[in-house]
Design a protein around this motif. Structure first.
Motif, short mmCIF file in Angstrom:
data_model
loop_
_atom_site.label_atom_id
_atom_site.label_comp_id
_atom_site.label_asym_id
_atom_site.label_seq_id
_atom_site.Cartn_x
_atom_site.Cartn_y
_atom_site.Cartn_z
N LEU A 14 0.90 -0.85 -0.14
CA LEU A 14 -0.20 -0.11 0.24
C LEU A 14 1.20 1.28 -0.43
CD1 LEU A 14 -2.58 -0.88 2.83
CD2 LEU A 14 -2.67 -0.92 0.14
N TYR A 15 0.43 2.32 -1.02
CA TYR A 15 1.04 3.27 -0.88
C TYR A 15 1.06 3.81 0.58
CZ TYR A 15 2.59 8.03 -2.59
OH TYR A 15 3.09 9.07 -2.42
N THR A 16 1.49 4.54 0.84
CA THR A 16 2.27 5.85 1.93
C THR A 16 3.24 7.12 1.73
OG1 THR A 16 1.66 6.78 4.05
CG2 THR A 16 3.22 4.84 3.40
N PRO A 17 3.10 8.65 1.09
CA PRO A 17 3.96 8.95 1.17
C PRO A 17 5.44 8.72 2.63
CG PRO A 17 2.46 10.18 2.29
CD PRO A 17 1.68 9.12 1.26
N ASP A 18 4.71 8.66 3.38
CA ASP A 18 5.36 8.49 4.74
C ASP A 18 5.34 7.39 5.93
OD1 ASP A 18 6.83 8.76 7.61
OD2 ASP A 18 6.38 11.43 7.00
N VAL A 19 6.51 5.76 5.73
CA VAL A 19 6.66 5.12 6.08
C VAL A 19 6.73 5.15 7.22
CG1 VAL A 19 7.28 3.22 5.59
CG2 VAL A 19 7.41 4.58 3.54
N ASP A 20 7.77 5.91 7.52
CA ASP A 20 7.79 6.04 9.21
C ASP A 20 6.46 6.11 10.28
OD1 ASP A 20 10.76 5.50 9.77
OD2 ASP A 20 10.76 6.91 7.91
N ALA A 21 5.55 7.31 9.65
CA ALA A 21 4.96 8.01 10.16
C ALA A 21 3.41 6.72 10.53
CB ALA A 21 4.55 9.07 9.64
N ALA A 22 3.39 6.10 9.12
CA ALA A 22 1.95 4.70 8.79
C ALA A 22 2.79 4.19 10.22
CB ALA A 22 2.57 4.76 7.61
N VAL A 23 3.52 3.51 9.94
CA VAL A 23 4.05 2.08 10.18
C VAL A 23 3.60 2.58 12.06
CG1 VAL A 23 5.90 1.11 11.59
CG2 VAL A 23 6.12 1.26 9.23
N ALA A 24 4.30 4.05 12.89
CA ALA A 24 4.31 4.44 14.18
C ALA A 24 2.30 4.09 14.41
CB ALA A 24 4.38 5.83 14.54
N ALA A 25 1.57 5.18 13.48
CA ALA A 25 0.80 5.19 13.50
C ALA A 25 -0.11 4.18 13.40
CB ALA A 25 -0.47 6.16 12.60
N VAL A 83 0.87 1.09 14.43
CA VAL A 83 1.44 0.55 15.82
C VAL A 83 0.34 0.47 17.09
CG1 VAL A 83 3.46 -0.21 16.97
CG2 VAL A 83 3.67 -0.23 14.94
N ALA A 84 0.32 1.81 16.73
CA ALA A 84 -0.46 2.89 17.95
C ALA A 84 -1.65 2.32 17.71
CB ALA A 84 -0.08 4.46 17.92
N ASP A 85 -2.48 1.90 16.66
CA ASP A 85 -3.59 1.69 16.22
C ASP A 85 -3.38 -0.34 16.56
OD1 ASP A 85 -6.29 1.96 16.47
OD2 ASP A 85 -6.76 2.45 13.91
N GLY A 86 -2.79 -1.03 17.33
CA GLY A 86 -2.82 -1.77 17.33
C GLY A 86 -2.66 -3.17 16.27
N GLY A 87 -1.57 -2.75 15.53
CA GLY A 87 -0.61 -3.16 14.63
C GLY A 87 0.46 -3.89 14.73
N ASP A 114 -2.28 -5.75 10.61
CA ASP A 114 -3.23 -4.80 10.94
C ASP A 114 -3.98 -5.21 12.11
OD1 ASP A 114 -5.14 -7.08 10.54
OD2 ASP A 114 -5.49 -6.27 8.65
N PRO A 115 -4.62 -4.76 13.19
CA PRO A 115 -5.45 -5.72 14.20
C PRO A 115 -5.53 -6.78 14.82
CG PRO A 115 -5.31 -3.12 14.09
CD PRO A 115 -5.16 -3.49 13.04
N GLN A 116 -5.66 -7.24 13.07
CA GLN A 116 -6.62 -8.48 13.15
C GLN A 116 -5.80 -9.65 12.50
OE1 GLN A 116 -8.57 -5.68 12.37
NE2 GLN A 116 -9.56 -6.10 14.64
N GLY A 117 -4.55 -8.97 12.26
CA GLY A 117 -3.38 -10.00 11.99
C GLY A 117 -2.89 -9.74 10.68
N ILE A 162 -12.58 -2.22 9.22
CA ILE A 162 -13.45 -1.29 8.12
C ILE A 162 -12.01 -0.14 8.26
CG2 ILE A 162 -15.29 0.02 7.26
CD1 ILE A 162 -15.94 -2.99 6.82
N ALA A 163 -12.62 0.29 9.57
CA ALA A 163 -12.33 0.89 10.84
C ALA A 163 -10.26 1.89 10.25
CB ALA A 163 -12.87 1.44 11.81
N PHE A 164 -10.30 0.77 10.51
CA PHE A 164 -8.66 1.13 10.87
C PHE A 164 -8.05 1.15 9.49
CE2 PHE A 164 -4.74 -1.19 9.17
CZ PHE A 164 -3.80 -1.21 10.64
#
Length: 266
Positions: free
Chosen positions: A81-92, A94-98, A117-120, A164-166
């Protein structure tokens, strides 16, 4: 790149038998996969491009070596999945249960990380570095209509509402529309912008963990399924007629990686 955030921009097959996988997907899908590792692959890994008949790439193939297998890696398909900021995406995430499975890493092709994701369900996040002169490129590995591209991304999960929310929070996906599957629950459609990219459904008992299944477009579903059988694969379900008159099926390749197919009946 010009793809919006949250786009599927690459697909990767992890396999213990790259030559066998190349024969299988060549016969089933029509792809051409190199007979040797890409010399530009970092760290001496056996990585091969998956080529389409139109000259583009459908993704890549990573040969699992002994160390990877010892570390728990198994044959399977993963999406990026494309994200312009990998580090920020990973931190978010993990903070959300991933969870993190491979920390953010710089490669010649871009910065990537493997998370779940939080469901694995695992996937990669990536900010690619386009080749020189191609800074405005668009990934076309996903297509709603074309054969030899992935055409549908299906998540089977223990908690569809939470999933879906994640993905809505982290990747901007929408969820509109659903199909009632009776005792199997609701098949809920996903969108990125105005493009239908896949669906979320409850995990069925025969699927051991929450996971993504990627449906590859084929020119003729009956021809493709005959090739699955002839080349040592296993049909798990289908073919099922889907809205629009095409057919879908799921299976395992000879190395044990799960995949889906979608296409017309000629």
């Amino acid at each position: 790149m010009t793809n919006p955030k949250g786009s599927f921009i690459w697909y990767e097959l992890m396999t213990g038998d790259p030559d066998g996988a190349a024969r299988f997907y060549g016969a089933v899908v029509g792809w051409t996969i190199a007979g040797a590792a890409d010399p530009a692959a970092p760290g001496g890994v056996d990585y091969r491009m998956i080529g389409r008949s139109d000259g583009g790439n459908a993704g890549g193939m990573l040969a699992l070596n002994a160390d990877m297998l010892a570390g728990g890696a198994r044959p399977g398909w993963l999406g990026y999945l494309y994200t312009p900021d990998v580090d920020a995406a990973v931190a978010a995430i993990v903070a959300d249960g991933g969870a993190i499975h491979m920390p953010a890493t710089d490669l010649p092709v871009g910065r990537i990380a493997m998370v779940s994701d939080p469901q694995g369900a695992p996937f990669y996040v990536m900010n690619p570095v386009p080749p020189p002169g191609m800074e405005g490129m668009t990934s076309d590995v996903f297509s709603v209509t074309e054969a030899q591209h992935v055409r549908w991304n299906e998540l089977s999960t223990d908690d569809p509402d939470a999933a879906i929310a994640f993905y809505r929070r982290h990747f901007g996906w929408g969820q509109e529309g659903a199909m009632d599957m009776g005792a199997m629950g609701s098949y809920r459609f996903l969108q990125l912008g105005d493009i239908g990219i896949g669906a979320v459904m409850p995990r069925m008992p025969q699927m051991p963990v929450s996971a993504w299944t990627y449906y590859i477009g084929v020119d003729d579903i009956d021809r493709a399924l005959a090739a699955v059988a002839a080349e040592g694969g296993q049909l798990l379900s289908g073919p099922h007629e889907i809205p629009g008159g095409e057919f879908s099926a799921t299976g395992l390749d000879p190395q044990g990686a799960a995949f889906g197919l979608v296409g017309p009946r000629r």
